[in-house]
Design a protein around this motif. Structure first.
Motif, PDB file in Angstrom:
ATOM      1  N   LYS A 132       0.838  -1.203   0.000  1.00 14.85           N
ATOM      2  CA  LYS A 132       0.000   0.000   0.000  1.00 14.85           C
ATOM      3  C   LYS A 132       0.877   1.259   0.000  1.00 14.85           C
ATOM      4  CE  LYS A 132      -3.613   2.405   2.609  1.00 14.85           C
ATOM      5  NZ  LYS A 132      -4.462   2.392   3.842  1.00 14.85           N
ATOM      6  N   GLY A 133       1.929   1.248   0.818  1.00 15.64           N
ATOM      7  CA  GLY A 133       2.829   2.402   0.897  1.00 15.64           C
ATOM      8  C   GLY A 133       3.540   2.663  -0.420  1.00 15.64           C
ATOM      9  N   ARG A 134       3.936   1.583  -1.113  1.00 16.98           N
ATOM     10  CA  ARG A 134       4.605   1.746  -2.406  1.00 16.98           C
ATOM     11  C   ARG A 134       3.653   2.356  -3.431  1.00 16.98           C
ATOM     12  NH1 ARG A 134       6.342  -3.920  -1.430  1.00 16.98           N
ATOM     13  NH2 ARG A 134       8.323  -3.775  -0.296  1.00 16.98           N
ATOM     14  N   LYS A 135       2.413   1.889  -3.431  1.00 17.34           N
ATOM     15  CA  LYS A 135       1.442   2.417  -4.393  1.00 17.34           C
ATOM     16  C   LYS A 135       1.122   3.882  -4.097  1.00 17.34           C
ATOM     17  CE  LYS A 135      -0.817  -1.794  -5.994  1.00 17.34           C
ATOM     18  NZ  LYS A 135      -2.106  -2.495  -6.210  1.00 17.34           N
ATOM     19  N   GLU A 136       1.078   4.246  -2.832  1.00  9.96           N
ATOM     20  CA  GLU A 136       0.843   5.649  -2.480  1.00  9.96           C
ATOM     21  C   GLU A 136       2.024   6.513  -2.920  1.00  9.96           C
ATOM     22  OE1 GLU A 136       0.136   5.524   1.695  1.00  9.96           O
ATOM     23  OE2 GLU A 136      -1.993   4.976   1.498  1.00  9.96           O
ATOM     24  N   TYR A 137       3.236   5.966  -2.761  1.00  5.25           N
ATOM     25  CA  TYR A 137       4.440   6.680  -3.196  1.00  5.25           C
ATOM     26  C   TYR A 137       4.419   6.885  -4.714  1.00  5.25           C
ATOM     27  CZ  TYR A 137       9.417   7.506  -4.146  1.00  5.25           C
ATOM     28  OH  TYR A 137      10.610   8.027  -4.576  1.00  5.25           O
ATOM     29  N   ILE A 138       4.091   5.822  -5.447  1.00  5.51           N
ATOM     30  CA  ILE A 138       4.014   5.916  -6.908  1.00  5.51           C
ATOM     31  C   ILE A 138       2.953   6.928  -7.317  1.00  5.51           C
ATOM     32  CG2 ILE A 138       3.361   4.646  -9.001  1.00  5.51           C
ATOM     33  CD1 ILE A 138       4.685   2.169  -7.723  1.00  5.51           C
ATOM     34  N   LYS A 139       1.834   6.932  -6.642  1.00  3.01           N
ATOM     35  CA  LYS A 139       0.759   7.873  -6.956  1.00  3.01           C
ATOM     36  C   LYS A 139       1.205   9.317  -6.742  1.00  3.01           C
ATOM     37  CE  LYS A 139      -4.095   8.925  -5.887  1.00  3.01           C
ATOM     38  NZ  LYS A 139      -5.278   8.531  -5.063  1.00  3.01           N
ATOM     39  N   SER A 140       1.945   9.559  -5.665  1.00  6.75           N
ATOM     40  CA  SER A 140       2.413  10.925  -5.393  1.00  6.75           C
ATOM     41  C   SER A 140       3.364  11.410  -6.485  1.00  6.75           C
ATOM     42  CB  SER A 140       3.109  10.987  -4.025  1.00  6.75           C
ATOM     43  OG  SER A 140       4.351  10.286  -4.038  1.00  6.75           O
ATOM     44  N   ILE A 141       4.148  10.496  -7.043  1.00  2.00           N
ATOM     45  CA  ILE A 141       5.049  10.840  -8.146  1.00  2.00           C
ATOM     46  C   ILE A 141       4.247  11.167  -9.397  1.00  2.00           C
ATOM     47  CG2 ILE A 141       6.742   9.880  -9.758  1.00  2.00           C
ATOM     48  CD1 ILE A 141       7.999   8.394  -7.428  1.00  2.00           C
ATOM     49  N   VAL A 142       3.307  10.303  -9.716  1.00  2.00           N
ATOM     50  CA  VAL A 142       2.503  10.458 -10.921  1.00  2.00           C
ATOM     51  C   VAL A 142       1.761  11.795 -10.935  1.00  2.00           C
ATOM     52  CG1 VAL A 142       0.450   9.560 -12.111  1.00  2.00           C
ATOM     53  CG2 VAL A 142       2.259   7.995 -11.371  1.00  2.00           C
ATOM     54  N   GLN A 143       1.365  12.257  -9.774  1.00  2.00           N
ATOM     55  CA  GLN A 143       0.563  13.478  -9.688  1.00  2.00           C
ATOM     56  C   GLN A 143       1.398  14.739  -9.475  1.00  2.00           C
ATOM     57  OE1 GLN A 143      -2.341  12.591  -6.620  1.00  2.00           O
ATOM     58  NE2 GLN A 143      -3.644  11.431  -8.041  1.00  2.00           N
ATOM     59  N   ASP A 144       2.719  14.610  -9.439  1.00  2.00           N
ATOM     60  CA  ASP A 144       3.591  15.771  -9.245  1.00  2.00           C
ATOM     61  C   ASP A 144       3.579  16.651 -10.498  1.00  2.00           C
ATOM     62  OD1 ASP A 144       6.016  16.895  -7.506  1.00  2.00           O
ATOM     63  OD2 ASP A 144       6.607  16.923  -9.617  1.00  2.00           O
ATOM     64  N   LYS A 145       3.599  17.953 -10.313  1.00  2.00           N
ATOM     65  CA  LYS A 145       3.500  18.890 -11.439  1.00  2.00           C
ATOM     66  C   LYS A 145       4.707  18.827 -12.366  1.00  2.00           C
ATOM     67  CE  LYS A 145       5.443  22.952  -9.051  1.00  2.00           C
ATOM     68  NZ  LYS A 145       5.197  24.377  -8.670  1.00  2.00           N
ATOM     69  N   HIS A 146       5.891  18.548 -11.822  1.00  2.00           N
ATOM     70  CA  HIS A 146       7.092  18.464 -12.646  1.00  2.00           C
ATOM     71  C   HIS A 146       7.034  17.233 -13.549  1.00  2.00           C
ATOM     72  CE1 HIS A 146       8.302  20.796  -9.052  1.00  2.00           C
ATOM     73  NE2 HIS A 146       8.970  21.524  -9.928  1.00  2.00           N
ATOM     74  N   VAL A 147       6.532  16.135 -12.996  1.00  4.20           N
ATOM     75  CA  VAL A 147       6.376  14.916 -13.786  1.00  4.20           C
ATOM     76  C   VAL A 147       5.363  15.138 -14.900  1.00  4.20           C
ATOM     77  CG1 VAL A 147       5.623  12.502 -13.726  1.00  4.20           C
ATOM     78  CG2 VAL A 147       7.045  13.413 -11.879  1.00  4.20           C
ATOM     79  N   LYS A 148       4.278  15.780 -14.565  1.00  5.89           N
ATOM     80  CA  LYS A 148       3.254  16.075 -15.578  1.00  5.89           C
ATOM     81  C   LYS A 148       3.813  16.966 -16.683  1.00  5.89           C
ATOM     82  CE  LYS A 148      -0.874  15.579 -12.643  1.00  5.89           C
ATOM     83  NZ  LYS A 148      -1.495  14.514 -13.477  1.00  5.89           N
ATOM     84  N   GLU A 149       4.630  17.927 -16.300  1.00  7.26           N
ATOM     85  CA  GLU A 149       5.255  18.820 -17.289  1.00  7.26           C
ATOM     86  C   GLU A 149       6.154  18.050 -18.237  1.00  7.26           C
ATOM     87  OE1 GLU A 149       8.810  22.170 -17.310  1.00  7.26           O
ATOM     88  OE2 GLU A 149       7.597  21.933 -15.492  1.00  7.26           O
ATOM     89  N   ALA A 150       7.007  17.180 -17.674  1.00  2.03           N
ATOM     90  CA  ALA A 150       7.932  16.399 -18.500  1.00  2.03           C
ATOM     91  C   ALA A 150       7.175  15.414 -19.384  1.00  2.03           C
ATOM     92  CB  ALA A 150       8.927  15.665 -17.614  1.00  2.03           C
ATOM     93  N   ILE A 151       6.152  14.771 -18.831  1.00  4.40           N
ATOM     94  CA  ILE A 151       5.345  13.820 -19.602  1.00  4.40           C
ATOM     95  C   ILE A 151       4.655  14.540 -20.755  1.00  4.40           C
ATOM     96  CG2 ILE A 151       3.270  12.372 -19.541  1.00  4.40           C
ATOM     97  CD1 ILE A 151       5.632  10.976 -18.323  1.00  4.40           C
ATOM     98  N   SER A 152       4.137  15.713 -20.485  1.00  3.75           N
ATOM     99  CA  SER A 152       3.455  16.494 -21.512  1.00  3.75           C
ATOM    100  C   SER A 152       4.406  16.828 -22.661  1.00  3.75           C
ATOM    101  CB  SER A 152       2.893  17.785 -20.909  1.00  3.75           C
ATOM    102  OG  SER A 152       2.307  18.594 -21.905  1.00  3.75           O
ATOM    103  N   PHE A 153       5.644  17.209 -22.324  1.00  4.49           N
ATOM    104  CA  PHE A 153       6.619  17.523 -23.373  1.00  4.49           C
ATOM    105  C   PHE A 153       6.906  16.286 -24.217  1.00  4.49           C
ATOM    106  CE2 PHE A 153      10.850  17.437 -25.115  1.00  4.49           C
ATOM    107  CZ  PHE A 153      10.968  18.663 -25.742  1.00  4.49           C
ATOM    108  N   ILE A 154       7.143  15.159 -23.554  1.00  7.39           N
ATOM    109  CA  ILE A 154       7.503  13.936 -24.274  1.00  7.39           C
ATOM    110  C   ILE A 154       6.362  13.475 -25.178  1.00  7.39           C
ATOM    111  CG2 ILE A 154       8.060  11.488 -23.993  1.00  7.39           C
ATOM    112  CD1 ILE A 154       9.576  12.280 -21.423  1.00  7.39           C
ATOM    113  N   ILE A 155       5.152  13.517 -24.674  1.00 10.40           N
ATOM    114  CA  ILE A 155       4.008  13.075 -25.469  1.00 10.40           C
ATOM    115  C   ILE A 155       3.780  14.014 -26.650  1.00 10.40           C
ATOM    116  CG2 ILE A 155       1.487  12.795 -25.436  1.00 10.40           C
ATOM    117  CD1 ILE A 155       1.797  11.685 -22.607  1.00 10.40           C
ATOM    118  N   SER A 156       3.954  15.305 -26.441  1.00 15.27           N
ATOM    119  CA  SER A 156       3.766  16.275 -27.520  1.00 15.27           C
ATOM    120  C   SER A 156       4.825  16.130 -28.612  1.00 15.27           C
ATOM    121  CB  SER A 156       3.812  17.702 -26.960  1.00 15.27           C
ATOM    122  OG  SER A 156       2.775  17.911 -26.038  1.00 15.27           O
ATOM    123  N   ASN A 157       5.981  15.576 -28.227  1.00 18.51           N
ATOM    124  CA  ASN A 157       7.070  15.397 -29.187  1.00 18.51           C
ATOM    125  C   ASN A 157       7.476  13.919 -29.266  1.00 18.51           C
ATOM    126  OD1 ASN A 157       8.017  18.432 -29.665  1.00 18.51           O
ATOM    127  ND2 ASN A 157       7.622  18.199 -27.474  1.00 18.51           N
TER     128      ASN A 157
END
Length: 365
Positions: A280-305
Motif C-alpha cells: 500500500k505504501g509503495r502504491k501511495e508513493y508511486i501515486k504521489s510521483i505520478v501526480q507531481d507537477k514536474h512529472v506532468k510537465e515532462a510527460i506532456s513535453f515527451i508526449i507532444s514530441n
C-alpha cells in the motif's frame, strides 16, 4: 602544476586505504591530497589518520556528517592547487594516472579535462574500458549542441567528476559549489562549472577504476527523498542548459526523457527493504510521483514530441527495447495507472539483477 585531489570520506573502512595508496604510491608527486572525513562512524577516520601521519601531502579535515557534496565544498576551500580533482573513496586511480593528467594539461590548456576510465567488478575479474575521444572543443560550441555531451559515449561530460579535472581559479572565481543534495550533486556541479568553462579537452587516457556495486548496494545509496533530489536536478538542468540554446529541441528531449527515466527508477527504489514500505505504501508513493507537477510537465513535453524524442533517444546507447518499455511506462503515468506501474517496476527489478549478473558477473543479494 599542483593538483588538489579532494576525497569525501564516509564509512569506507573497507576501501579507503587502497584508494589513498593508489594516489600516494604514484611517481608523480606535485599534488596535495585533501581528505574530508564526513562524520564517519566506522574506522575510516582512524585509517586516514594513520596514512596522513608523517605524510605532508595529506591534509585530513573532520566535519559533521553533511553529505559528499558539502564535504567536497569544504575541500575546495582548502585547495591550493591550480586544478581540482574529485575521486570517490571506494575506487582507485590507475597506475601513472597523475602523470597522464599532467601530460595532457601541459599539452594543451583548457578549462575542463575529461578522461577515459574503467568499470571493474569488485573482485577485479571483469574490466570494461570507457573510452573518450581525443579532441579539443570550445565551450561555446559544446553548449550550442550539448545533446552530444549528455548521453553515454566518447564525448559524455555529465555524470561523475572522477574522470574530470577542473580549474580551481574558475571554481573559486564564480563560487561554483556542489549543491546540498544527498545524491546527484556531481551532475549539478559539472553543469554549473560547464556554464563558465570556455574550453574542454577530451583524452582517452584511462585514469580511474570505478568499482561496480550489486543492485542492493546501489539501492542503499538512494534516500527516501530521492524523487525530490531528481526534481531539483531537473530544474537546474532546465535553467542552465535551457539558456544556452533555447530553440534546441534535442537538449530539451534529453532533459525531459532523462528525468522521467530516473523518476521511473524511483518507483523501483520503493521496493528497497530499507525504505520499509508495504504494498500500500509503495502504491501511495508511486501515486504521489505520478501526480507531481514536474512529472506532468515532462510527460506532456515527451508526449507532444513523442516521435521526435523516441527517434533521437534511440541514437544513444539506449536499445529500442528499453525505449519501448519506458514509453509504455510513460503512457501508464499519463493515464495514472498506479497498479500497472507497481507491477512493471517490480518486474524491472528482476531484469536489472539478471542484466548485472550477465554483463558484470555481479551476484545480487
Amino acid at each position: 602544476m599542483k593538483l588538489s585531489i579532494i576525497i569525501p570520506v564516509y564509512n569506507v573502512e573497507k576501501y579507503i586505504k587502497k584508494t589513498i595508496e593508489s594516489i600516494t604510491n604514484q611517481k608523480y608527486d606535485d599534488y596535495e591530497l585533501i581528505l574530508v572525513n564526513d562524520g564517519s562512524t566506522d574506522k575510516s577516520k582512524e585509517i586516514c589518520e594513520v596514512l596522513a601521519n608523517g605524510n605532508n601531502k595529506i591534509k585530513l579535515i573532520n566535519i559533521e556528517n553533511s553529505g559528499s557534496g558539502i564535504a567536497r565544498n569544504v575541500g575546495i576551500d582548502y585547495a591550493t592547487g591550480e586544478y581540482c580533482y574529485f575521486p570517490d573513496a571506494d575506487d582507485v586511480m590507475t597506475e601513472n594516472s597523475l602523470q597522464c593528467i599532467n601530460n595532457v594539461i601541459n599539452e594543451i590548456k583548457a578549462d575542463l579535462y575529461v578522461f577515459g576510465y574503467f568499470i571493474v567488478k569488485r573482485d577485479g575479474n571483469i574490466e570494461i574500458r570507457k573510452n573518450r575521444v581525443n579532441d579539443y572543443k570550445e565551450g561555446k560550441d559544446i553548449k550550442k549542441h550539448y545533446e552530444d555531451y549528455m548521453q553515454e559515449g566518447n564525448t559524455y561530460i555529465q555524470g561523475a567528476p572522477w574522470n574530470k579535472v577542473f580549474k580551481t581559479e574558475i571554481i573559486k572565481k564564480y563560487n561554483i559549489q556542489y549543491p546540498n543534495l544527498r545524491r546527484n550533486q556531481d551532475e549539478v556541479f559539472i553543469l554549473r562549472y560547464m556554464d563558465k568553462a570556455n574550453s574542454v579537452k577530451f583524452s582517452d587516457d584511462g585514469i580511474y577504476k570505478y568499482y561496480m556495486n550489486s543492485l542492493q548496494d546501489e539501492w542503499n545509496k538512494f534516500p527516501k527523498n530521492y524523487f525530490d533530489i531528481r526534481t531539483k536536478v531537473y530544474e537546474e538542468f532546465k535553467d542552465i542548459i535551457g539558456k544556452w540554446n533555447k530553440s534546441n529541441l534535442n537538449t530539451k528531449s534529453i532533459i525531459n526523457y532523462s528525468y522521467i527515466s530516473l523518476v521511473l527508477r524511483c518507483m523501483e527504489f520503493s521496493f528497497n527493504p530499507k525504505w520499509s514500505l508495504d504494498k500500500k505504501g509503495r502504491k501511495e508513493y508511486i501515486k504521489s510521483i505520478v501526480q507531481d507537477k514536474h512529472v506532468k510537465e515532462a510527460i506532456s513535453f515527451i508526449i507532444s514530441n513523442r516521435e521526435y524524442v523516441k527517434n533521437y533517444i534511440t541514437k544513444g546507447d539506449n536499445t529500442k527495447l528499453k525505449v519501448l518499455i519506458i514509453f509504455y511506462q510513460i503512457m501508464l503515468i499519463e493515464k495514472e495507472k498506479i497498479g500497472a506501474l507497481y507491477f512493471v517496476s517490480k518486474m524491472l527489478i528482476y531484469i536489472r539483477k539478471f542484466y548485472k549478473e550477465i554483463k558484470y558477473g555481479i551476484k545480487n543479494k
